[in-house]
Design a protein around this motif. Structure first.
Motif, PDB file in Angstrom:
ATOM      1  N   GLU A 262       0.839  -0.903  -0.406  1.00  0.00           N
ATOM      2  CA  GLU A 262      -0.117  -0.085  -0.043  1.00  0.00           C
ATOM      3  C   GLU A 262       0.970   1.561  -0.452  1.00  0.00           C
ATOM      4  OE1 GLU A 262      -2.238  -1.215   3.331  1.00  0.00           O
ATOM      5  OE2 GLU A 262      -4.139  -1.527   2.199  1.00  0.00           O
ATOM      6  N   GLU A 263       2.005   0.909  -0.005  1.00  0.00           N
ATOM      7  CA  GLU A 263       3.497   2.476  -0.312  1.00  0.00           C
ATOM      8  C   GLU A 263       2.207   3.032  -1.564  1.00  0.00           C
ATOM      9  OE1 GLU A 263       7.307   1.323   0.860  1.00  0.00           O
ATOM     10  OE2 GLU A 263       6.673   0.590  -1.777  1.00  0.00           O
ATOM     11  N   HIS A 264       2.246   3.113  -2.331  1.00  0.00           N
ATOM     12  CA  HIS A 264       2.164   3.645  -3.556  1.00  0.00           C
ATOM     13  C   HIS A 264       0.644   4.732  -2.628  1.00  0.00           C
ATOM     14  CE1 HIS A 264      -2.481   2.599  -3.935  1.00  0.00           C
ATOM     15  NE2 HIS A 264      -2.564   1.582  -3.464  1.00  0.00           N
ATOM     16  N   TRP A 265      -0.215   5.338  -1.559  1.00  0.00           N
ATOM     17  CA  TRP A 265      -0.992   5.524  -1.277  1.00  0.00           C
ATOM     18  C   TRP A 265       0.313   6.974  -1.095  1.00  0.00           C
ATOM     19  CZ3 TRP A 265      -5.501   5.948  -3.419  1.00  0.00           C
ATOM     20  CH2 TRP A 265      -6.192   4.695  -3.777  1.00  0.00           C
ATOM     21  N   GLN A 266       0.851   6.668  -0.313  1.00  0.00           N
ATOM     22  CA  GLN A 266       2.188   7.679   0.558  1.00  0.00           C
ATOM     23  C   GLN A 266       2.632   8.896  -1.016  1.00  0.00           C
ATOM     24  OE1 GLN A 266       1.367   7.647   3.534  1.00  0.00           O
ATOM     25  NE2 GLN A 266       0.311   5.970   3.168  1.00  0.00           N
ATOM     26  N   VAL A 267       2.499   8.957  -1.782  1.00  0.00           N
ATOM     27  CA  VAL A 267       3.753   9.405  -2.636  1.00  0.00           C
ATOM     28  C   VAL A 267       3.441  10.482  -2.437  1.00  0.00           C
ATOM     29  CG1 VAL A 267       4.435   6.722  -3.357  1.00  0.00           C
ATOM     30  CG2 VAL A 267       2.839   8.685  -4.803  1.00  0.00           C
ATOM     31  N   PRO A 268       3.841  11.608  -3.399  1.00  0.00           N
ATOM     32  CA  PRO A 268       3.685  12.636  -3.381  1.00  0.00           C
ATOM     33  C   PRO A 268       2.028  13.093  -4.683  1.00  0.00           C
ATOM     34  CG  PRO A 268       5.767  13.302  -2.777  1.00  0.00           C
ATOM     35  CD  PRO A 268       5.520  11.927  -2.764  1.00  0.00           C
ATOM     36  N   ASP A 269       1.606  14.005  -4.897  1.00  0.00           N
ATOM     37  CA  ASP A 269       0.661  14.131  -5.648  1.00  0.00           C
ATOM     38  C   ASP A 269       1.267  14.193  -6.640  1.00  0.00           C
ATOM     39  OD1 ASP A 269      -1.637  13.890  -4.406  1.00  0.00           O
ATOM     40  OD2 ASP A 269      -2.043  15.813  -3.699  1.00  0.00           O
ATOM     41  N   SER A 270       2.309  15.004  -6.935  1.00  0.00           N
ATOM     42  CA  SER A 270       3.000  15.006  -8.479  1.00  0.00           C
ATOM     43  C   SER A 270       3.619  13.981  -8.203  1.00  0.00           C
ATOM     44  CB  SER A 270       4.425  16.161  -7.531  1.00  0.00           C
ATOM     45  OG  SER A 270       5.078  15.561  -7.023  1.00  0.00           O
ATOM     46  N   THR A 271       3.792  12.910  -8.079  1.00  0.00           N
ATOM     47  CA  THR A 271       4.088  11.009  -8.767  1.00  0.00           C
ATOM     48  C   THR A 271       3.204  11.151 -10.145  1.00  0.00           C
ATOM     49  OG1 THR A 271       4.910  11.172  -7.000  1.00  0.00           O
ATOM     50  CG2 THR A 271       5.096   9.314  -7.796  1.00  0.00           C
ATOM     51  N   ILE A 272       3.977  11.069 -10.885  1.00  0.00           N
ATOM     52  CA  ILE A 272       2.997   9.839 -11.979  1.00  0.00           C
ATOM     53  C   ILE A 272       3.454   7.795 -12.013  1.00  0.00           C
ATOM     54  CG2 ILE A 272       3.184   9.332 -14.175  1.00  0.00           C
ATOM     55  CD1 ILE A 272       4.207  11.851 -15.008  1.00  0.00           C
ATOM     56  N   LYS A 273       2.704   7.154 -11.054  1.00  0.00           N
ATOM     57  CA  LYS A 273       1.956   6.492 -11.176  1.00  0.00           C
ATOM     58  C   LYS A 273       0.879   5.598 -12.145  1.00  0.00           C
ATOM     59  CE  LYS A 273      -0.197   5.867  -6.855  1.00  0.00           C
ATOM     60  NZ  LYS A 273      -0.876   5.467  -6.055  1.00  0.00           N
ATOM     61  N   ILE A 274       2.082   4.240 -12.101  1.00  0.00           N
ATOM     62  CA  ILE A 274       1.372   3.367 -13.413  1.00  0.00           C
ATOM     63  C   ILE A 274       1.148   2.054 -12.599  1.00  0.00           C
ATOM     64  CG2 ILE A 274       2.307   2.317 -15.015  1.00  0.00           C
ATOM     65  CD1 ILE A 274       4.739   4.157 -15.407  1.00  0.00           C
TER      66      ILE A 274
ATOM     67  N   PRO B  94      -7.963  -1.439 -12.363  1.00  0.00           N
ATOM     68  CA  PRO B  94      -7.280  -0.494 -12.365  1.00  0.00           C
ATOM     69  C   PRO B  94      -8.346   0.118 -11.395  1.00  0.00           C
ATOM     70  CG  PRO B  94      -6.891  -1.431 -14.328  1.00  0.00           C
ATOM     71  CD  PRO B  94      -7.556  -2.219 -13.859  1.00  0.00           C
ATOM     72  N   ASP B  95      -7.582   1.524 -10.238  1.00  0.00           N
ATOM     73  CA  ASP B  95      -7.892   2.033 -10.363  1.00  0.00           C
ATOM     74  C   ASP B  95      -7.770   3.453 -10.447  1.00  0.00           C
ATOM     75  OD1 ASP B  95      -9.201   4.248  -9.016  1.00  0.00           O
ATOM     76  OD2 ASP B  95      -8.297   3.425  -6.511  1.00  0.00           O
ATOM     77  N   PHE B  96      -7.909   3.777 -11.561  1.00  0.00           N
ATOM     78  CA  PHE B  96      -7.450   5.048 -11.971  1.00  0.00           C
ATOM     79  C   PHE B  96      -7.682   6.522 -11.917  1.00  0.00           C
ATOM     80  CE2 PHE B  96      -8.313   1.979 -15.413  1.00  0.00           C
ATOM     81  CZ  PHE B  96      -7.426   2.463 -16.495  1.00  0.00           C
TER      82      PHE B  96
ATOM     83  N   CYS C  35      -9.570  18.498  -5.799  1.00  0.00           N
ATOM     84  CA  CYS C  35     -11.049  19.020  -5.142  1.00  0.00           C
ATOM     85  C   CYS C  35     -11.206  16.852  -4.890  1.00  0.00           C
ATOM     86  CB  CYS C  35     -11.594  19.489  -6.443  1.00  0.00           C
ATOM     87  SG  CYS C  35     -13.311  19.537  -5.694  1.00  0.00           S
ATOM     88  N   ARG C  36     -12.225  16.717  -5.624  1.00  0.00           N
ATOM     89  CA  ARG C  36     -12.792  15.480  -5.510  1.00  0.00           C
ATOM     90  C   ARG C  36     -11.890  14.195  -5.582  1.00  0.00           C
ATOM     91  NH1 ARG C  36     -17.044  14.678  -2.512  1.00  0.00           N
ATOM     92  NH2 ARG C  36     -18.350  16.386  -2.655  1.00  0.00           N
ATOM     93  N   GLY C  37     -10.447  14.526  -6.918  1.00  0.00           N
ATOM     94  CA  GLY C  37     -10.183  13.948  -6.736  1.00  0.00           C
ATOM     95  C   GLY C  37      -8.525  13.794  -5.655  1.00  0.00           C
ATOM     96  N   LYS C  38      -8.074  14.722  -4.849  1.00  0.00           N
ATOM     97  CA  LYS C  38      -7.492  14.791  -3.427  1.00  0.00           C
ATOM     98  C   LYS C  38      -7.636  14.285  -2.985  1.00  0.00           C
ATOM     99  CE  LYS C  38      -4.127  18.198  -1.445  1.00  0.00           C
ATOM    100  NZ  LYS C  38      -3.516  16.874  -1.194  1.00  0.00           N
ATOM    101  N   MET C  39      -9.065  14.343  -2.192  1.00  0.00           N
ATOM    102  CA  MET C  39     -10.160  14.062  -1.530  1.00  0.00           C
ATOM    103  C   MET C  39      -9.774  12.371  -1.187  1.00  0.00           C
ATOM    104  SD  MET C  39     -13.266  16.692  -1.680  1.00  0.00           S
ATOM    105  CE  MET C  39     -14.501  15.572  -0.373  1.00  0.00           C
TER     106      MET C  39
END
Length: 323
Positions: free
Chosen positions: A49-61, A70-72, A288-292
């Motif tokens: 579950e580490e991926h939840w912790q990365v900064p919002d700027s990280t591009i996640k694949i 996948p959860d887009f 907004c909702r994406g960050k929430m």
């Protein structure tokens, strides 16, 4: 130089010949890093579950070899089994394409001369919790001829086999069952049976005929009952012409699904992710909702692991990325 970190993936993914990892480095000058919190990109799967912790700027694949969609909202891009059309954000790239040598054998199996097989039918299953259809197939086929069970479940050959491919090669048929039945979810199990020049007795993906030639295998879902499947196996087993004709059928329904074609599509997909600027490569909603949504998941993880369990979870980065 851009940097990429990895988490939640399986050990084999990190081999030097790993197709996806190797191709990322071919399409872009990029450096592997252990520091996932400061990496430009994160390639991840579902085993942490580490991926939840990365900064919002990280591009996640996200990449999955398991039966999960996948959860887009969580990732910018994804690769998996589902038959989805999501612009440039998704590529259907099933796990079996990572088995490059097996794919080569599978794609050419119909060109080989038919060899005399010593044994009737193989089965190599260790996970007894998968769908119980395999139990019925094993029992009813065993009433006709011995089915050699070489896995951990119901082993009847003196112990689990070390080399599944060699084991299957001596058999005319092989029982191949997925852990679950879901459209698009076809794993390496089917292509391994093709590669060994068996006739697969397959249960799993209801859409398997999109990619694989149904004339080359016995699809359990195309029959009304296990008894009907057994009768079909008997018919082929007792008729050398039917058996030979089936072995000479190509495994794939269309060459667009060949390893070469799909690997080229993978290259374009990855190039689209890694060659633009970081800003231009961003896709998921970060406002907004994406960050929430992301913040909520972070909070849930913190709450669920408040006893310190999160810090003790097994992650894969440090063990596999070179200094």
């Amino acid at each position: 130089m851009k940097t990429i970190a990895y988490t939640g993936l399986w050990d084999e993914f990190f081999s030097e010949q790993s197709l996806i990892k190797k191709m990322i480095h071919e399409v872009c000058q990029i450096e592997d890093t252990r520091d996932y919190m400061n990496a430009d990109y994160l390639l991840y799967s579902l085993f942490s579950e580490e991926h939840w912790q990365v900064p919002d700027s990280t591009i996640k694949i996200f990449y999955t070899g398991e039966n999960i969609t996948p959860d887009f909202n969580a990732c910018d891009y994804a690769m998996g089994f589902d038959w989805l059309d999501f612009g440039d954000r998704y590529l259907r790239f099933p796990l079996y394409y990572l088995y490059e040598d097996v794919c080569d054998l599978m794609e050419t199996k119909h060109l080989k001369p038919v060899e005399k097989k010593v044994d009737f039918c193989s089965m190599t299953i260790s996970n007894a919790n998968r769908n119980p259809i395999f139990r019925g197939l094993f029992d009813e086929l065993s009433a006709y001829k011995k089915v050699d069970s070489g896995g951990g479940w119901n082993n009847n050959i003196g112990g689990p086999v070390d080399d599944k491919f060699s084991f299957d090669q001596t058999h005319k048929f092989s029982i191949v069952c997925e852990n679950s039945s879901y459209p698009g979810y076809t794993t390496e199990k089917l292509i391994q049976a093709f590669a060994a020049n068996c006739i697969p007795i397959y249960w799993g993906d209801p859409a398997v005929g999109k990619v694989f030639n149904k004339k080359a295998f016995i699809n359990v879902l195309d029959h009304h009952s296990i008894a009907d499947v057994v009768e079909k196996v008997k018919e082929i087993d007792q008729n050398e012409v039917l058996y030979t004709d089936m072995l000479h059928e190509p495994a794939l329904s269309d060459l667009q699904y060949s390893k070469a074609r799909q690997t080229e599509i993978l290259r374009k997909f990855l190039s689209n992710i890694f060659t633009p600027s970081l800003k231009d490569a961003m896709r998921r909603n970060r406002d907004c909702r994406g960050k929430m949504y992301i913040d909520k998941q972070r909070g849930n993880i913190h709450e669920n692991h408040s006893d310190g369990a999160l810090s003790r979870m097994k992650y894969f980065i440090s063990a596999h990325i070179k200094s």
